[in-house]
Design a protein around this motif. Structure first.
Motif, PDB file in Angstrom:
ATOM      1  N   LEU A 179      11.832   6.026  -0.234  1.00 36.45           N
ATOM      2  CA  LEU A 179      11.446   6.720   0.991  1.00 36.45           C
ATOM      3  C   LEU A 179      11.442   8.237   0.791  1.00 36.45           C
ATOM      4  CD1 LEU A 179      13.390   4.635   3.680  1.00 36.45           C
ATOM      5  CD2 LEU A 179      10.966   4.484   3.072  1.00 36.45           C
ATOM      6  N   ASP A 180      12.417   8.748   0.034  1.00 35.26           N
ATOM      7  CA  ASP A 180      12.462  10.186  -0.237  1.00 35.26           C
ATOM      8  C   ASP A 180      11.223  10.660  -0.996  1.00 35.26           C
ATOM      9  OD1 ASP A 180      14.881  10.414   1.042  1.00 35.26           O
ATOM     10  OD2 ASP A 180      16.079  10.495  -0.796  1.00 35.26           O
ATOM     11  N   ALA A 181      10.653   9.762  -1.810  1.00 29.95           N
ATOM     12  CA  ALA A 181       9.450  10.098  -2.574  1.00 29.95           C
ATOM     13  C   ALA A 181       8.179   9.927  -1.754  1.00 29.95           C
ATOM     14  CB  ALA A 181       9.371   9.232  -3.828  1.00 29.95           C
ATOM     15  N   GLY A 182       8.310   9.490  -0.501  1.00 28.66           N
ATOM     16  CA  GLY A 182       7.148   9.300   0.357  1.00 28.66           C
ATOM     17  C   GLY A 182       6.619   7.890   0.396  1.00 28.66           C
ATOM     18  N   GLY A 183       7.359   6.946  -0.172  1.00 28.59           N
ATOM     19  CA  GLY A 183       6.923   5.561  -0.158  1.00 28.59           C
ATOM     20  C   GLY A 183       7.104   4.907   1.197  1.00 28.59           C
ATOM     21  N   THR A 184       6.281   3.903   1.481  1.00 30.08           N
ATOM     22  CA  THR A 184       6.385   3.170   2.750  1.00 30.08           C
ATOM     23  C   THR A 184       6.344   1.659   2.571  1.00 30.08           C
ATOM     24  OG1 THR A 184       3.973   3.202   3.106  1.00 30.08           O
ATOM     25  CG2 THR A 184       5.263   5.045   4.026  1.00 30.08           C
ATOM     26  N   LEU A 185       5.563   1.151   1.608  1.00 30.02           N
ATOM     27  CA  LEU A 185       5.319  -0.292   1.515  1.00 30.02           C
ATOM     28  C   LEU A 185       6.502  -0.994   0.860  1.00 30.02           C
ATOM     29  CD1 LEU A 185       2.006  -2.010   0.541  1.00 30.02           C
ATOM     30  CD2 LEU A 185       4.172  -2.891  -0.283  1.00 30.02           C
ATOM     31  N   LEU A 186       7.126  -1.895   1.605  1.00 29.73           N
ATOM     32  CA  LEU A 186       8.250  -2.699   1.107  1.00 29.73           C
ATOM     33  C   LEU A 186       7.820  -4.159   1.112  1.00 29.73           C
ATOM     34  CD1 LEU A 186      11.158  -2.870   0.162  1.00 29.73           C
ATOM     35  CD2 LEU A 186      11.894  -2.774   2.547  1.00 29.73           C
ATOM     36  N   ASP A 187       7.722  -4.750  -0.080  1.00 32.33           N
ATOM     37  CA  ASP A 187       7.148  -6.086  -0.240  1.00 32.33           C
ATOM     38  C   ASP A 187       8.234  -7.113  -0.545  1.00 32.33           C
ATOM     39  OD1 ASP A 187       4.495  -7.705  -0.931  1.00 32.33           O
ATOM     40  OD2 ASP A 187       5.966  -8.156  -2.490  1.00 32.33           O
ATOM     41  N   THR A 188       8.188  -8.232   0.163  1.00 34.03           N
ATOM     42  CA  THR A 188       9.149  -9.307  -0.066  1.00 34.03           C
ATOM     43  C   THR A 188       8.472 -10.650   0.165  1.00 34.03           C
ATOM     44  OG1 THR A 188      11.406 -10.040   0.429  1.00 34.03           O
ATOM     45  CG2 THR A 188      10.055  -9.330   2.307  1.00 34.03           C
ATOM     46  N   ALA A 189       9.257 -11.725   0.172  1.00 36.26           N
ATOM     47  CA  ALA A 189       8.720 -13.061   0.413  1.00 36.26           C
ATOM     48  C   ALA A 189       9.856 -13.982   0.814  1.00 36.26           C
ATOM     49  CB  ALA A 189       8.025 -13.611  -0.833  1.00 36.26           C
ATOM     50  N   ALA A 190       9.524 -14.995   1.578  1.00 35.14           N
ATOM     51  CA  ALA A 190      10.534 -15.968   1.996  1.00 35.14           C
ATOM     52  C   ALA A 190      11.149 -16.688   0.812  1.00 35.14           C
ATOM     53  CB  ALA A 190       9.904 -16.982   2.950  1.00 35.14           C
ATOM     54  N   SER A 191      10.393 -16.816  -0.270  1.00 37.08           N
ATOM     55  CA  SER A 191      10.870 -17.570  -1.434  1.00 37.08           C
ATOM     56  C   SER A 191      11.713 -16.741  -2.391  1.00 37.08           C
ATOM     57  CB  SER A 191       9.676 -18.156  -2.195  1.00 37.08           C
ATOM     58  OG  SER A 191       8.816 -17.121  -2.643  1.00 37.08           O
ATOM     59  N   TYR A 192      11.745 -15.421  -2.251  1.00 40.78           N
ATOM     60  CA  TYR A 192      12.514 -14.602  -3.186  1.00 40.78           C
ATOM     61  C   TYR A 192      14.007 -14.860  -3.005  1.00 40.78           C
ATOM     62  CZ  TYR A 192       8.270 -11.813  -4.088  1.00 40.78           C
ATOM     63  OH  TYR A 192       7.013 -11.397  -4.436  1.00 40.78           O
ATOM     64  N   MET A 233       3.801  11.279  -1.854  1.00 39.22           N
ATOM     65  CA  MET A 233       3.071  10.105  -2.315  1.00 39.22           C
ATOM     66  C   MET A 233       1.852   9.885  -1.424  1.00 39.22           C
ATOM     67  SD  MET A 233       4.502   6.204  -2.947  1.00 39.22           S
ATOM     68  CE  MET A 233       6.066   6.830  -3.553  1.00 39.22           C
ATOM     69  N   GLU A 234       0.731   9.591  -2.044  1.00 38.98           N
ATOM     70  CA  GLU A 234      -0.514   9.396  -1.301  1.00 38.98           C
ATOM     71  C   GLU A 234      -0.455   8.155  -0.421  1.00 38.98           C
ATOM     72  OE1 GLU A 234      -5.219   8.335  -2.276  1.00 38.98           O
ATOM     73  OE2 GLU A 234      -3.857   8.946  -3.892  1.00 38.98           O
ATOM     74  N   ARG A 235      -0.992   8.255   0.788  1.00 40.51           N
ATOM     75  CA  ARG A 235      -1.145   7.097   1.673  1.00 40.51           C
ATOM     76  C   ARG A 235      -2.584   6.613   1.573  1.00 40.51           C
ATOM     77  NH1 ARG A 235       2.982   7.474   5.669  1.00 40.51           N
ATOM     78  NH2 ARG A 235       4.803   8.284   4.542  1.00 40.51           N
ATOM     79  N   ARG A 236      -2.744   5.339   1.390  1.00 39.01           N
ATOM     80  CA  ARG A 236      -4.080   4.786   1.218  1.00 39.01           C
ATOM     81  C   ARG A 236      -4.375   3.751   2.295  1.00 39.01           C
ATOM     82  NH1 ARG A 236      -4.928   3.776  -5.317  1.00 39.01           N
ATOM     83  NH2 ARG A 236      -4.482   5.923  -5.984  1.00 39.01           N
ATOM     84  N   ARG A 237      -5.624   3.725   2.705  1.00 35.92           N
ATOM     85  CA  ARG A 237      -6.082   2.739   3.679  1.00 35.92           C
ATOM     86  C   ARG A 237      -6.280   1.402   2.970  1.00 35.92           C
ATOM     87  NH1 ARG A 237     -11.694   3.398   7.124  1.00 35.92           N
ATOM     88  NH2 ARG A 237     -11.429   1.608   8.519  1.00 35.92           N
ATOM     89  N   VAL A 238      -5.834   0.326   3.597  1.00 38.84           N
ATOM     90  CA  VAL A 238      -5.979  -1.012   3.022  1.00 38.84           C
ATOM     91  C   VAL A 238      -7.345  -1.558   3.434  1.00 38.84           C
ATOM     92  CG1 VAL A 238      -5.019  -3.335   2.872  1.00 38.84           C
ATOM     93  CG2 VAL A 238      -3.491  -1.368   3.118  1.00 38.84           C
ATOM     94  N   GLY A 239      -8.292  -1.477   2.515  1.00 38.77           N
ATOM     95  CA  GLY A 239      -9.647  -1.900   2.814  1.00 38.77           C
ATOM     96  C   GLY A 239     -10.233  -1.109   3.963  1.00 38.77           C
ATOM     97  N   ARG A 240     -10.883  -1.821   4.894  1.00 32.70           N
ATOM     98  CA  ARG A 240     -11.446  -1.152   6.073  1.00 32.70           C
ATOM     99  C   ARG A 240     -10.574  -1.363   7.307  1.00 32.70           C
ATOM    100  NH1 ARG A 240     -16.668  -2.772   3.730  1.00 32.70           N
ATOM    101  NH2 ARG A 240     -16.833  -4.610   5.072  1.00 32.70           N
ATOM    102  N   SER A 241      -9.353  -1.856   7.100  1.00 31.30           N
ATOM    103  CA  SER A 241      -8.435  -2.056   8.224  1.00 31.30           C
ATOM    104  C   SER A 241      -7.796  -0.733   8.625  1.00 31.30           C
ATOM    105  CB  SER A 241      -7.329  -3.058   7.834  1.00 31.30           C
ATOM    106  OG  SER A 241      -6.379  -2.438   6.971  1.00 31.30           O
ATOM    107  N   GLY A 242      -7.018  -0.766   9.686  1.00 27.12           N
ATOM    108  CA  GLY A 242      -6.299   0.425  10.115  1.00 27.12           C
ATOM    109  C   GLY A 242      -4.952   0.586   9.450  1.00 27.12           C
ATOM    110  N   LEU A 243      -4.604  -0.333   8.558  1.00 27.34           N
ATOM    111  CA  LEU A 243      -3.307  -0.302   7.881  1.00 27.34           C
ATOM    112  C   LEU A 243      -3.340   0.706   6.736  1.00 27.34           C
ATOM    113  CD1 LEU A 243      -0.472  -1.564   7.535  1.00 27.34           C
ATOM    114  CD2 LEU A 243      -1.528  -3.267   6.025  1.00 27.34           C
ATOM    115  N   ARG A 244      -2.329   1.564   6.691  1.00 28.00           N
ATOM    116  CA  ARG A 244      -2.190   2.529   5.605  1.00 28.00           C
ATOM    117  C   ARG A 244      -0.846   2.320   4.917  1.00 28.00           C
ATOM    118  NH1 ARG A 244      -5.973   6.479   5.222  1.00 28.00           N
ATOM    119  NH2 ARG A 244      -7.442   6.635   6.976  1.00 28.00           N
ATOM    120  N   VAL A 245      -0.855   2.382   3.594  1.00 29.21           N
ATOM    121  CA  VAL A 245       0.352   2.136   2.809  1.00 29.21           C
ATOM    122  C   VAL A 245       0.479   3.192   1.726  1.00 29.21           C
ATOM    123  CG1 VAL A 245       0.268  -0.359   3.223  1.00 29.21           C
ATOM    124  CG2 VAL A 245      -0.861   0.598   1.204  1.00 29.21           C
ATOM    125  N   SER A 246       1.677   3.332   1.191  1.00 28.80           N
ATOM    126  CA  SER A 246       1.888   4.245   0.072  1.00 28.80           C
ATOM    127  C   SER A 246       1.247   3.681  -1.184  1.00 28.80           C
ATOM    128  CB  SER A 246       3.379   4.479  -0.143  1.00 28.80           C
ATOM    129  OG  SER A 246       4.077   3.258  -0.275  1.00 28.80           O
TER     130      SER A 246
END
Length: 328
Positions: free
Chosen positions: A40-53, A1-14
């Protein structure tokens, strides 16, 4: 899975993110664990959640997985704050009512509670869930700055905010903390972000995380012939979430996606995701699967590149209405 840069920050996500809105309610820990393993086996990294979920239960499920089955360093952990249950003494008439609170105290208290549920000392990205009309953006941004400088968060951003607010927040945080990401709904059925949010993100170097990239499940085509009994649209707590996209204009777009999918020998879901992931500003498309099987169908979409003609046709059929001053 491709890793992409989040805008111009140093953060990279799947390029594909894993959402957890149903975890702890419709998705139990066993199914959540299987989803994370496949992701994760597919190369994913970004796990999104929220306090309200699920009133924090989604974070508790993730915390349990991080404590035993998942290495914290393998995931880019994103959580959101700013929506809480109103538990004040005078709120008894509306038990469980949700209130927006993006105050400094509200955001930091929520982040601390999230960290405890997640069982970690920091999140990789901390987002304000939605605008708070009762709190100045200056105060909200002061909380985001504190989240970073105290080590609770590596990067910060906004969710469901208009372009002007994103631009103002980026200015307030310029020079030290910075505003890395904007998380908003974006799909062939909801292209409102193209009016002002995406231009702001492009100009100021913020990356876009797209939630509900499958149009709240409608772009899978499952609602073309009716309302499946096991679908979100038939769920007591999610029916109102799906309903806006079961109208005539949305149906025309869904049919166009289905036609394109038939021509390419792919599933409508795959075509819809491929269209979105081709947008330059999009760092990640966050899919929220209720079951492991649903997630696997999304993971299968990563090997498709739409022909130019198909992409252009979908652009045309789903184009948002633009007027002054977006179009001069």
């Amino acid at each position: 899975m491709e890793r992409r840069r989040v805008g111009r920050s140093g953060l990279r996500v799947s390029e594909l993110g894993l959402g957890s809105m149903t975890w702890g309610r419709d998705t139990d820990e066993l199914d959540a664990a299987e989803q994370v393993r496949d992701f994760l086996d597919a190369g994913g990294t970004l796990l999104d959640t929220a306090a309200s979920y699920a009133d924090g239960d989604a974070e508790r499920v993730i915390g349990s997985l991080l404590a035993g089955k998942v290495d914290r360093s393998d995931v880019v952990l994103v959580t959101k704050a700013g929506i809480r249950t109103d538990d004040r003494p005078g709120a008894a008439a509306r038990p469980g009512a949700k209130v927006v609170d993006a105050s400094r105290a509200g955001l930091i208290d929520s982040l601390d509670a999230s960290l405890e549920r997640l069982g970690t000392d920091h999140v990789d990205l901390f987002l304000v869930a939605c605008p708070d009309p009762n709190t100045t953006l200056e105060e909200t941004c002061s909380a985001l700055r504190l989240a970073v400088t105290s080590g609770r968060a590596r990067y910060v951003g906004l969710s469901n905010h208009p372009g002007w607010a994103a631009a103002r927040a980026a200015t307030l945080l310029e020079g030290d903390v910075g505003l890395a990401a904007l998380e908003l709904e974006y799909s062939l059925l909801e292209r409102g972000v193209e009016r002002d949010v995406m231009p702001a993100a492009d100009a100021l170097g913020m990356g876009l995380l797209a939630w509900s990239p499958l149009g709240r499940g409608v772009l899978t085509g499952k609602y073309r012939r009716g309302l499946p009994a096991d679908s979100r649209g038939a769920s007591p707590h999610l029916a109102a979430f799906v309903q806006p996209y079961l109208d005539g204009p949305s149906s025309a777009i869904v049919e166009a996606v289905a036609t394109a999918a038939d021509g390419l020998g792919r599933a409508p879901l795959e075509v819809a995701l491929a269209w979105l992931l081709a947008r330059e500003t999009v760092a990640s498309a966050i899919v929220g699967a209720r079951t492991p099987a649903q997630l696997r169908t999304s993971l299968a979409a990563l090997d498709i590149a739409l022909p130019y003609e198909v992409h252009a046709a979908l652009d045309d059929v789903s184009a948002p209405e633009l007027g002054y001053p977006e179009r001069w």
